[in-house]
Scaffold this active site. Structure first.
Site, PDB file in Angstrom:
ATOM      1  CD1 TRP A 106      -1.605   2.279   2.114  1.00 30.05           C
ATOM      2  CD2 TRP A 106      -2.942   1.482   0.513  1.00 30.05           C
ATOM      3  NE1 TRP A 106      -2.592   3.208   1.897  1.00 30.05           N
ATOM      4  CE2 TRP A 106      -3.426   2.747   0.919  1.00 30.05           C
ATOM      5  CE3 TRP A 106      -3.625   0.780  -0.485  1.00 30.05           C
ATOM      6  CZ2 TRP A 106      -4.556   3.329   0.356  1.00 30.05           C
ATOM      7  CZ3 TRP A 106      -4.750   1.364  -1.048  1.00 30.05           C
ATOM      8  CH2 TRP A 106      -5.207   2.616  -0.627  1.00 30.05           C
ATOM      9  CD  GLU A 147      -1.747  -3.103  -1.724  1.00 28.88           C
ATOM     10  OE1 GLU A 147      -2.333  -2.205  -1.075  1.00 28.88           O
ATOM     11  OE2 GLU A 147      -1.220  -4.085  -1.190  1.00 28.88           O
ATOM     12  CE1 TYR A 214      -5.219  -8.007   3.173  1.00 23.80           C
ATOM     13  CE2 TYR A 214      -5.416 -10.396   3.261  1.00 23.80           C
ATOM     14  CZ  TYR A 214      -4.717  -9.269   2.885  1.00 23.80           C
ATOM     15  OH  TYR A 214      -3.516  -9.383   2.219  1.00 23.80           O
TER      16      TYR A 214
END
Length: 492
Positions: A106, A147, A214
């Protein structure tokens, strides 16, 4: 929850043993800088309980070069910790385990990979540099965690979708020729995955796909929600809300052409936490005032590692509850609320993997497991349980968990609109949009839950100027304190 339930669930999973199943374990190396029960070093790793362990993360530059993000930790030069060499040395303890490295995450953003993927020459340079890094240290393969293509700070927008396939093709050609694995970690929810991935062609060019199933709910929602629910909940009304569960993710990826055996279901070894607006209203979907307070093991608001959650339950700080529709637990202590996974919920997920002939399970991440046995169920109890069920090399043991507490009698309001997974909401726009109620347009006075003046059974959930009309269960009324209530408790 009776101990026999988990035992039966796991025995059911063991009946369907497949030698091709995978138990993929990511390791966030930065945990070495934590203190106390949060500190995790390479010596804490048990390589025998994972089929693949992924060293996270390396970095990349726009010219296609590959870099170390923490050379002091990664390398032995200049009196460094030499974690990479020590990581690879674990192969002597578990020769069949694959030791891989990952680039991305991320914090790396999207722009650098967008630029690499857009150029054929830089794609080739990047692939060669990845291979060089793998060969230099003895890694068995490469996991690419961009990401996300065509999202966030992308440089080339929607073109990323095709460019990502081209980059994977280049990587696959070079790595496969040298006996190296290529895997990816991906955004999973339809609303996001449809923007980023040409799924059939992505799947063709990788050995397997680590689904990040998740962060499907978190403090950005404004109401409590489970991190990784197996199924949709009774309050998931909108089409987007119904995408936010593992079952919906798997059905979407399969419908788009992903092979079953390449889909690896992500399981979090942490929970997303919330601060309740009203500590007496703690159902799934209860209003929250923001992220949960940072814990002692990992000093991060809105995040609690599994080892701290189980420790708090064991010591009476939290009470554990079970959400039966979504097959997941949550825990509550005062005004603190956390949705997480434990032995019971993971047993259901293992069965789901087996029943649907999927490729296996992936854990993010091993440093937040109970690796020091502070909760009394042995070291790495959740990963070991999964390995025993999916790989079947050892006898399945019955995990010991805390029986669920009786659920509260109050009823939480319907879950409101959620933000993009893993992204905290930004400042709301100044423009105002309304939905039409029977009494006319409703103008949001701000963010939050508001009474519907035309109907006691419904209310408006406002975010960013948008009013979402939602309903309490039949027989209940909306209480302006922020939840659905019995008519005897609130006179509408």
């Amino acid at each position: 929850m009776k101990f026999t339930l988990i035992c039966c669930l796991l025995l059911h999973a063991a009946v369907l043993i497949s030698a091709q199943k995978k138990v993929v374990c990511f390791w966030g190396t930065w945990a070495a800088y934590r203190a106390g029960n949060g500190k995790f070093e390479v010596t804490n790793i048990d390589p025998t309980i994972c089929t693949h362990i992924i060293y996270s993360f390396m970095g990349a530059k726009e010219d296609g070069s590959v870099t170390y993000l923490d050379s002091f930790m990664d390398l032995s030069d200049n009196w460094g910790k030499g974690y990479i060499d020590k990581f690879i040395a674990l192969r002597s303890q578990s020769p069949n385990t694959k030791f891989m490295m990952s680039i991305g995450g991320w914090n790396a953003g999207s722009a650098v990979y967008s630029k690499i993927a857009a150029s054929a020459s830089i794609r080739d340079t990047f692939a060669q540099n990845v291979l060089n890094m793998l060969n230099k240290h003895g890694f068995d393969g490469f996991d690419f965690d961009w990401e996300y293509p065509a999202q966030r700070d992308t440089a080339y927008g929607s073109a990323d979708k095709a460019n990502f396939v081209a980059l994977l093709q280049t990587l696959k050609t070079k790595l496969a020729a040298n006996g190296k694995l290529l895997t990816i970690a991906v955004a999973v929810v339809q609303a996001s995955a449809s923007l980023s991935y040409d799924i059939p062609n992505v799947a063709k060019n990788v050995d397997f796909i680590n689904l990040m199933t998740y962060d499907l709910h978190g403090s950005w929602d404004g109401v409590t929600g489970i991190n990784a629910p197996l199924y949709a909940g009774p309050r998931d009304i909108t089409s987007y809300q119904q995408q936010l569960n593992i079952d919906a993710v798997i059905k979407y990826w399969l419908a788009q052409g992903a092979p079953k055996d390449k889909l690896i279901v992500g399981i979090p070894l942490y929970g997303n936490s919330f601060t309740l607006s009203n500590s007496s209203n703690y159902f799934v979907g209860a209003p929250s005032s923001g992220a949960g307070t940072a814990g002692k093991f990992v000093a991060q608001d809105g995040f609690l590692p599994y080892n701290e959650i189980c420790y708090n339950i064991k010591n009476g700080v939290f009470a554990r509850y079970w959400e039966n529709t979504q097959k997941v637990p949550y825990a509550v202590g005062g005004n603190q609320w956390v949705g997480y996974d434990d032995a019971e919920s993971i047993a259901y997920k293992v069965n789901y993997i087996q029943d649907n002939n999927l490729g296996g399970a992936m854990f993010w991440s091993i440093e937040t497991e109970d690796f020091n046995n502070i909760c009394g169920n042995g070291k790495f109890p959740l990963i070991k349980m999964t390995y025993q069920a999916l790989i079947g090399n050892t006898t399945i043991t019955t995990p010991t968990t805390v029986p669920p507490t009786v659920a509260p009698t109050t009823v939480a309001p319907t879950v409101g609109p959620t933000q993009t997974p893993t992204v905290a909401p930004t400042v709301a726009p100044t423009t105002t949009t309304t939905t039409v109620s029977p009494a006319g347009p409703f103008v949001c006075p701000g963010n939050g839950l508001f009474k519907n003046p035309a109907d006691c059974n419904s209310f408006y959930n406002c975010w960013g100027g948008v009013a979402w009309l939602q309903y309490c269960q039949v027989g209940f009324v909306y209480n302006p304190n922020g939840y659905c209530d019995y008519p005897s408790n609130y006179k509408c």
